[in-house]
Design a protein around this motif. Structure first.
Motif, short mmCIF file in Angstrom:
data_model
loop_
_atom_site.label_atom_id
_atom_site.label_comp_id
_atom_site.label_asym_id
_atom_site.label_seq_id
_atom_site.Cartn_x
_atom_site.Cartn_y
_atom_site.Cartn_z
N GLU A 143 -4.14 29.12 25.34
CA GLU A 143 -3.84 28.04 24.39
C GLU A 143 -2.60 28.37 23.56
OE1 GLU A 143 -8.19 25.88 23.94
OE2 GLU A 143 -7.84 27.63 22.69
N ARG A 144 -2.43 29.64 23.21
CA ARG A 144 -1.21 30.04 22.47
C ARG A 144 0.02 29.89 23.36
NH1 ARG A 144 -4.53 34.40 20.93
NH2 ARG A 144 -3.40 35.77 22.32
N ALA A 145 -0.12 30.24 24.64
CA ALA A 145 1.01 30.11 25.58
C ALA A 145 1.39 28.65 25.76
CB ALA A 145 0.64 30.74 26.93
N LEU A 146 0.38 27.78 25.87
CA LEU A 146 0.65 26.34 26.05
C LEU A 146 1.39 25.78 24.85
CD1 LEU A 146 -2.85 25.33 27.47
CD2 LEU A 146 -0.68 25.20 28.73
N ALA A 147 0.94 26.16 23.64
CA ALA A 147 1.60 25.69 22.42
C ALA A 147 3.06 26.17 22.43
CB ALA A 147 0.86 26.22 21.19
N SER A 148 3.26 27.41 22.79
CA SER A 148 4.60 27.99 22.77
C SER A 148 5.57 27.24 23.69
CB SER A 148 4.51 29.47 23.16
OG SER A 148 5.79 29.99 23.38
N ILE A 149 5.17 26.99 24.93
CA ILE A 149 6.13 26.37 25.86
C ILE A 149 6.38 24.90 25.56
CG2 ILE A 149 5.78 28.01 27.76
CD1 ILE A 149 3.99 25.89 29.10
N GLU A 150 5.47 24.24 24.81
CA GLU A 150 5.70 22.85 24.43
C GLU A 150 6.31 22.73 23.03
OE1 GLU A 150 5.89 20.09 25.88
OE2 GLU A 150 4.58 20.06 27.63
N ASN A 151 6.73 23.87 22.46
CA ASN A 151 7.28 23.88 21.09
C ASN A 151 6.31 23.26 20.09
OD1 ASN A 151 9.57 25.09 21.95
ND2 ASN A 151 10.76 23.19 22.11
N GLY A 152 5.01 23.55 20.26
CA GLY A 152 4.00 23.03 19.34
C GLY A 152 3.33 24.18 18.60
N LYS A 153 2.48 23.83 17.63
CA LYS A 153 1.78 24.86 16.86
C LYS A 153 0.40 25.16 17.44
CE LYS A 153 1.59 24.97 12.20
NZ LYS A 153 1.52 24.29 10.89
N HIS A 154 -0.23 24.12 18.02
CA HIS A 154 -1.62 24.28 18.45
C HIS A 154 -1.80 23.84 19.90
CE1 HIS A 154 -2.65 24.72 14.18
NE2 HIS A 154 -1.85 23.69 13.97
N GLY A 155 -2.43 24.67 20.72
CA GLY A 155 -2.76 24.30 22.10
C GLY A 155 -4.26 24.25 22.26
N LEU A 156 -4.74 23.32 23.10
CA LEU A 156 -6.17 23.22 23.39
C LEU A 156 -6.34 23.04 24.90
CD1 LEU A 156 -5.77 20.94 20.67
CD2 LEU A 156 -8.10 21.78 20.56
N ALA A 157 -7.17 23.88 25.51
CA ALA A 157 -7.37 23.79 26.96
C ALA A 157 -8.73 23.18 27.26
CB ALA A 157 -7.24 25.17 27.59
N PHE A 158 -8.76 22.33 28.30
CA PHE A 158 -9.97 21.58 28.66
C PHE A 158 -10.32 21.79 30.13
CE2 PHE A 158 -8.23 19.55 24.96
CZ PHE A 158 -9.33 19.10 24.24
N ALA A 159 -11.51 21.31 30.49
CA ALA A 159 -12.01 21.50 31.86
C ALA A 159 -11.19 20.74 32.90
CB ALA A 159 -13.47 21.06 31.93
N SER A 160 -10.47 19.69 32.49
CA SER A 160 -9.61 18.93 33.42
C SER A 160 -8.63 18.12 32.58
CB SER A 160 -10.46 17.99 34.29
OG SER A 160 -10.99 16.94 33.51
N GLY A 161 -7.64 17.55 33.26
CA GLY A 161 -6.70 16.67 32.57
C GLY A 161 -7.43 15.49 31.95
N LEU A 162 -8.38 14.93 32.70
CA LEU A 162 -9.11 13.77 32.18
C LEU A 162 -9.98 14.14 30.97
CD1 LEU A 162 -9.95 11.81 35.43
CD2 LEU A 162 -8.42 11.13 33.59
N ALA A 163 -10.50 15.36 30.94
CA ALA A 163 -11.28 15.81 29.77
C ALA A 163 -10.37 15.89 28.55
CB ALA A 163 -11.92 17.17 30.05
N ALA A 164 -9.11 16.26 28.75
CA ALA A 164 -8.14 16.32 27.64
C ALA A 164 -7.85 14.91 27.12
CB ALA A 164 -6.86 17.01 28.09
N ILE A 165 -7.67 13.96 28.04
CA ILE A 165 -7.41 12.56 27.64
C ILE A 165 -8.64 12.00 26.92
CG2 ILE A 165 -6.82 10.25 28.46
CD1 ILE A 165 -5.51 11.60 30.91
N ASP A 166 -9.82 12.29 27.46
CA ASP A 166 -11.08 11.86 26.86
C ASP A 166 -11.15 12.30 25.40
OD1 ASP A 166 -14.11 11.07 27.58
OD2 ASP A 166 -14.17 12.93 26.41
N ALA A 167 -10.72 13.54 25.12
CA ALA A 167 -10.76 14.06 23.74
C ALA A 167 -9.81 13.27 22.84
CB ALA A 167 -10.40 15.54 23.73
N VAL A 168 -8.64 12.88 23.38
CA VAL A 168 -7.68 12.11 22.57
C VAL A 168 -8.27 10.75 22.20
CG1 VAL A 168 -5.41 11.00 22.52
CG2 VAL A 168 -5.66 13.27 23.54
#
Ligand SMILES: *Cc1c(COP(=O)(O)O)cnc(C)c1O
Length: 380
Positions: free
Chosen positions: A57-82
């Motif tokens: 999650e820290r690596a994901l935040a870093s490469i997207e120039n963001g502060k916070h990364g969150l990893a989910f079970a699938s892309g759709l699970a990430a969209i579901d959370a939004v």
């Protein structure tokens, strides 16, 4: 740090205080011992947090120039959370040329909970403002779109969102942060199917969100933990490993993509080629402006638009594998009309350009001569 260093080191310093391992250990554990109730070392239960997932999650935040990364079970699970940030009665304005699974989630699940979605063509981003009203809470953008490779102006969408106090989320799966960084262009949320380029080796299903705003991160973390669609430590390790070569893989995807797009463009049997790097692509100027390069996703249509001929071509390919998905090191080919978009009525799909002979390629990182020869023999 520059991008090519962040993919390897972003958020990874002092990863293993115990032994100094260079890669984080795979913490294959569901729970953590406590010295006294609540007395733990930062982790108490692996749905709420796991050290291997946290490293990713820290690596994901870093490469997207963001502060916070969150990893989910699938892309759709990430969209579901939004979408779970919203309440019944809220409205969303979404790209119409959308990943089919996202469309299904929006219309078949969340419309049932009273959320309203407006699907619009966003190639002219000024149109977004026409659909904003007091109930609008979110603008959902996917660019480049699937499978027509339309490009949406993220900065213009961000302006529409900012002017009206609405959140902007960008599905960055096709582009990856190597090609475009939506948070820098004004988006509030970046979403990924990490199954594709971030993982990059077709061996894991995962999703991700990256944000800058602390309060928004807090809400999304609450949903991630409360709804529970998290990814496991083994998969977190695999995607973290994948990220370390994202930049060199993307460079080759782009180089091969350009050569194949130009080969197809000059092939006598090909009618249309959809790749944002081509000068006659309708949104080429925006693509040049907001992307560092143009990627390895290409769609094309053969002359005569014959359904059976398209099937014959994808069946004849030998180096390209006929399969769903994209973004792995190996080249894949798909026939949207009979595969990803088969559930959409012919008239509907043809309106967005998904005609019978449309073929979509995810160009891998093999030797490009082998890929071109394979297309030559299959197209005939
Ligand atoms: C694959 C994909 C998704 C869904 O991700 P999964 O990991 O399959 O759940 C969402 N958006 C785009 C653009 C995709 O390609």
């Amino acid at each position: 740090m520059k991008f090519n260093t962040k993919t390897i080191h972003g958020g990874q310093h002092d990863i293993d205080p115990a032994y100094g391992s260079v890669m984080p250990p795979i913490y294959q554990t569901s729970t953590y011992s406590q010295s006294t109730p609540g007395g733990h070392k930062g982790f108490e239960y692996s749905r709420s947090g796991n050290p291997t997932r946290a490293a990713l999650e820290r690596a994901l935040a870093s490469i997207e120039n963001g502060k916070h990364g969150l990893a989910f079970a699938s892309g759709l699970a990430a969209i579901d959370a939004v979408i779970k940030l919203l309440k019944p009665g809220d409205e969303v304005i979404s790209t119409s040329d959308l990943y089919g699974g996202t469309y299904r989630l929006f219309t078949k699940i969340f419309e049932g909970f009273g959320i309203k979605f407006h699907f619009i063509g966003m190639e002219n981003a000024t149109k977004i403002a026409d659909y904003v009203n007091g109930k609008t809470k979110l603008i959902w953008v996917e660019t480049p779109t699937n499978p027509m490779m339309n490009i949406i102006d993220i900065k213009a969408a961000a302006k529409a969102a900012r002017d009206t106090g609405v959140l902007l989320a960008v599905d960055n799966t096709f582009a990856t942060p190597y090609l475009q960084q939506p948070l820098d262009l004004g988006a509030d949320i970046v979403m990924h199917s990490a199954t594709k380029y971030l993982g990059g080796h077709s061996d894991v299903v995962m999703g991700a969100l990256v944000v800058n705003d602390d309060a928004l991160a807090e809400k999304l973390y609450f949903i991630q933990n409360a709804s529970g669609a998290v990814c496991g430590p083994q998969d977190s390790f695999l995607v973290l490993r994948g990220l370390k070569t994202l930049h060199i893989r993307m460079q080759r995807h782009c180089e091969n993509g350009e050569k194949i797009a130009k080969f197809l463009l000059h092939h006598p049997k090909i009618e249309n080629v959809y790749w944002p790097g081509l000068e006659d692509h309708p949104n080429h100027t925006i693509a040049k402006d907001q992307m560092n390069d143009f990627g390895g996703m290409i769609s094309f249509v053969t002359k005569g638009n014959d359904y059976d001929e398209a099937i014959r071509i994808v069946e004849n390919l030998k180096v390209f594998t006929l399969a769903e998905s994209l973004g792995g090191v190996e080249s894949l080919a798909g026939h949207p009309a009979s595969m990803t978009h088969a559930s959409i009525p012919k008239e509907e799909r043809e309106k967005t350009g998904v005609v019978d002979a449309l073929i979509r390629l995810s160009v891998g990182i093999e030797d490009v001569d082998d890929l071109i020869n394979d297309l030559k023999q299959a197209i005939g």
